[in-house]
Design a protein around this motif. Structure first.
Motif, PDB file in Angstrom:
ATOM      1  N   GLY A 241      -2.955   3.834  12.661  1.00  0.00           N
ATOM      2  CA  GLY A 241      -3.280   2.909  11.580  1.00  0.00           C
ATOM      3  C   GLY A 241      -3.760   3.632  10.332  1.00  0.00           C
ATOM      4  N   LEU A 242      -4.581   4.672  10.543  1.00  0.00           N
ATOM      5  CA  LEU A 242      -5.064   5.447   9.399  1.00  0.00           C
ATOM      6  C   LEU A 242      -3.922   6.162   8.692  1.00  0.00           C
ATOM      7  CD1 LEU A 242      -8.355   6.987  10.863  1.00  0.00           C
ATOM      8  CD2 LEU A 242      -8.150   5.176   9.160  1.00  0.00           C
ATOM      9  N   GLN A 243      -2.969   6.673   9.476  1.00  0.00           N
ATOM     10  CA  GLN A 243      -1.819   7.339   8.867  1.00  0.00           C
ATOM     11  C   GLN A 243      -1.024   6.366   8.004  1.00  0.00           C
ATOM     12  OE1 GLN A 243      -2.482  10.723   9.100  1.00  0.00           O
ATOM     13  NE2 GLN A 243      -0.293  10.942   9.457  1.00  0.00           N
ATOM     14  N   GLU A 244      -0.822   5.144   8.526  1.00  0.00           N
ATOM     15  CA  GLU A 244      -0.082   4.150   7.747  1.00  0.00           C
ATOM     16  C   GLU A 244      -0.830   3.786   6.471  1.00  0.00           C
ATOM     17  OE1 GLU A 244       0.480   0.943  10.426  1.00  0.00           O
ATOM     18  OE2 GLU A 244       1.983   1.985  11.668  1.00  0.00           O
ATOM     19  N   GLU A 245      -2.152   3.580   6.598  1.00  0.00           N
ATOM     20  CA  GLU A 245      -2.933   3.256   5.408  1.00  0.00           C
ATOM     21  C   GLU A 245      -2.934   4.412   4.418  1.00  0.00           C
ATOM     22  OE1 GLU A 245      -4.299   0.417   4.548  1.00  0.00           O
ATOM     23  OE2 GLU A 245      -3.493  -0.511   6.354  1.00  0.00           O
ATOM     24  N   LYS A 246      -2.974   5.627   4.954  1.00  0.00           N
ATOM     25  CA  LYS A 246      -2.948   6.799   4.077  1.00  0.00           C
ATOM     26  C   LYS A 246      -1.633   6.878   3.315  1.00  0.00           C
ATOM     27  CE  LYS A 246      -3.412  11.831   4.146  1.00  0.00           C
ATOM     28  NZ  LYS A 246      -3.600  13.030   5.001  1.00  0.00           N
ATOM     29  N   GLU A 247      -0.535   6.583   4.013  1.00  0.00           N
ATOM     30  CA  GLU A 247       0.768   6.610   3.346  1.00  0.00           C
ATOM     31  C   GLU A 247       0.852   5.538   2.267  1.00  0.00           C
ATOM     32  OE1 GLU A 247       3.633   6.216   6.412  1.00  0.00           O
ATOM     33  OE2 GLU A 247       3.271   8.223   7.264  1.00  0.00           O
ATOM     34  N   LYS A 248       0.316   4.340   2.570  1.00  0.00           N
ATOM     35  CA  LYS A 248       0.321   3.278   1.562  1.00  0.00           C
ATOM     36  C   LYS A 248      -0.496   3.680   0.343  1.00  0.00           C
ATOM     37  CE  LYS A 248       0.830  -0.524   4.887  1.00  0.00           C
ATOM     38  NZ  LYS A 248       0.165  -1.731   5.451  1.00  0.00           N
ATOM     39  N   LEU A 249      -1.691   4.206   0.594  1.00  0.00           N
ATOM     40  CA  LEU A 249      -2.541   4.623  -0.519  1.00  0.00           C
ATOM     41  C   LEU A 249      -1.898   5.758  -1.308  1.00  0.00           C
ATOM     42  CD1 LEU A 249      -6.083   4.526   1.151  1.00  0.00           C
ATOM     43  CD2 LEU A 249      -5.163   2.947  -0.538  1.00  0.00           C
TER      44      LEU A 249
END
Length: 425
Positions: A241-249
């Protein structure tokens, strides 16, 4: 050192200390029991000596018979001395002839003379050896006629304790050996899953949250392993989840048209998006600090030191470059964190050159309208007022013409005022 071996060594040491402590306590109890038994035996001998000496004292003192009894007692290896004193504390017979006739007035002798039972004291002789001094009262019926004194050396106690000591040492050695072997085997059996768990923890530390530990035991180690497996699954989901949020950010950060610069509290650049690099001309010249990113081309307003050291949550700023062509960057510095924790700054800015030029043109236009139109109109209206003062000298057509000119000038003046007001807004 292998951690498991360290655990086994520590547990073995603790087990040995515990076993040795128990053995030492038991040995102490055994030694005390043997010592009390020997003291009991000494007490019996003292009472026997008192009874055998009674016949030599009463009804008439028989020095030869009394001395015979004393010599017989001294023949025993454990007896250091023997003696008999009368009821007044005077030595009647003693294994040391020089003591005969002495009056014993030391505290123990006085206490023994007043006691109706066997008394015991321990003391060190001149050679440092331990001596057990026993006194037994000599009674003839209810009448006390004297006191029998016996001294035993510690050699008898040592001889009595020699065999038990050897047995205790042998038992302690065997118990220690078995405790160490048993501890090592038990620790190895209990911690057999720990190497797998340690290897899995290292893998998880490297970022591999798919690792699992296969443990079949139901003990605390098994519970720990199952908790570790649950933790890695939860961390895997969280990390994903953090990786996905990091990619979005990262996409938002990189795709935004405004320049974004993230710094620490000291102004060291942590992140800079492509728009910021393009606006600052840093595509091919990376910068590590805000001062390096803006110097020497840009003139910040307010100064960077004021932005970094200020306590305001939002600080507007402007970066102006004159050469090779005018470029004005306008934005705000957002202070991250709260009152207690200062996490850094997020600078958001954009190219405001056209805006600033428009503002300058608006100010110039306002000045032109104000000075080039309003002033002549004011002069014209003033002159019309002067002419209107001489209306009696004009014919009706001329007066009508003056009124029309004045009306048109006033319309034009109102139009100029509205234009100035609109431009100022």
């Amino acid at each position: 050192m292998n951690p498991l071996r360290s655990i086994a060594a520590k547990l073995s040491l603790l087990t040995c200390l515990f076993v040795l402590g128990v053995i030492a306590l038991m040995a102490r109890q055994i030694v005390n029991g043997i010592e009390n038994g020997l003291i009991g035996e000494m007490t019996v001998r003292a009472e026997f000596f008192a009874r055998s000496s009674r016949e030599a004292i009463f009804p008439k003192l028989d020095p030869f018979s009394l001395h015979f009894h004393v010599e017989e007692m001294v023949k025993e290896k454990a007896v250091t001395y023997a003696g008999v004193v009368d009821k007044d504390g005077v030595v009647l017979s003693h294994s040391d002839p020089t003591r005969i006739g002495d009056r014993l007035e030391d505290p123990f002798s006085l206490r023994a003379a007043a006691s109706k039972r066997v008394e015991l004291q321990r003391y060190r002789d001149k050679d440092g050896g331990l001596v057990y001094d026993l006194s037994a009262p000599v009674f003839v019926g209810p009448r006390r006629v004297g006191t029998a004194r016996l001294g035993f050396n510690e050699r008898s106690l040592k001889e009595a304790l020699e065999a038990p000591k050897k047995r205790i040492i042998l038992i302690a050695g065997i118990a220690t050996l078995f405790s160490v072997l048993g501890t090592v085997l038990i620790v190895g059996w209990i911690t057999r899953a720990l190497p797998k768990l340690a290897a899995a923890a290292r893998e998880a530390g490297r970022g591999n949250f798919t690792v699992q530990v296969e443990v079949k035991s139901r003990d605390e180690i098994g519970t720990l392993a199952r908790a570790f497996n649950e933790m890695t699954v939860a961390n895997s989901l969280l990390f994903r989840g953090l990786q996905e949020e990091k990619e979005k950010l990262a996409n938002i950060f990189n795709d935004t048209r405004e320049g974004l610069v993230l710094t620490d509290p000291q102004g060291r650049i942590l992140l800079m998006n492509p728009s910021a690099r393009a606006l600052l001309g840093r595509q091919d010249r990376p910068a590590t600090t805000l001062a390096e990113a803006t110097a020497p081309d840009y003139q910040p307003k307010p100064a960077l030191e004021a932005i970094l050291s200020g306590g305001a949550r939002i600080t507007p700023f402007e970066l102006k470059r004159a050469e090779p062509q005018l470029l004005i960057l306008s934005g705000v510095a957002d202070r991250l964190g709260d009152e207690t924790i200062h996490a850094g700054f997020l600078l958001i800015f954009h190219d405001a050159t056209l805006e600033k030029r428009g503002e300058a043109l608006s100010r110039n236009f306002l000045s032109i309208v104000s000075h080039k139109l309003r002033t002549p109109l004011a002069i014209a209206l003033g002159n019309l007022e002067l002419l209107r003062g001489d209306e009696k000298n004009f014919n009706p057509d001329q007066r009508k013409m003056l009124s029309k000119i004045q009306g048109e000038d006033e319309k034009l003046a109102r139009l100029v005022e509205k234009l100035i007001t609109f431009t100022a807004v």
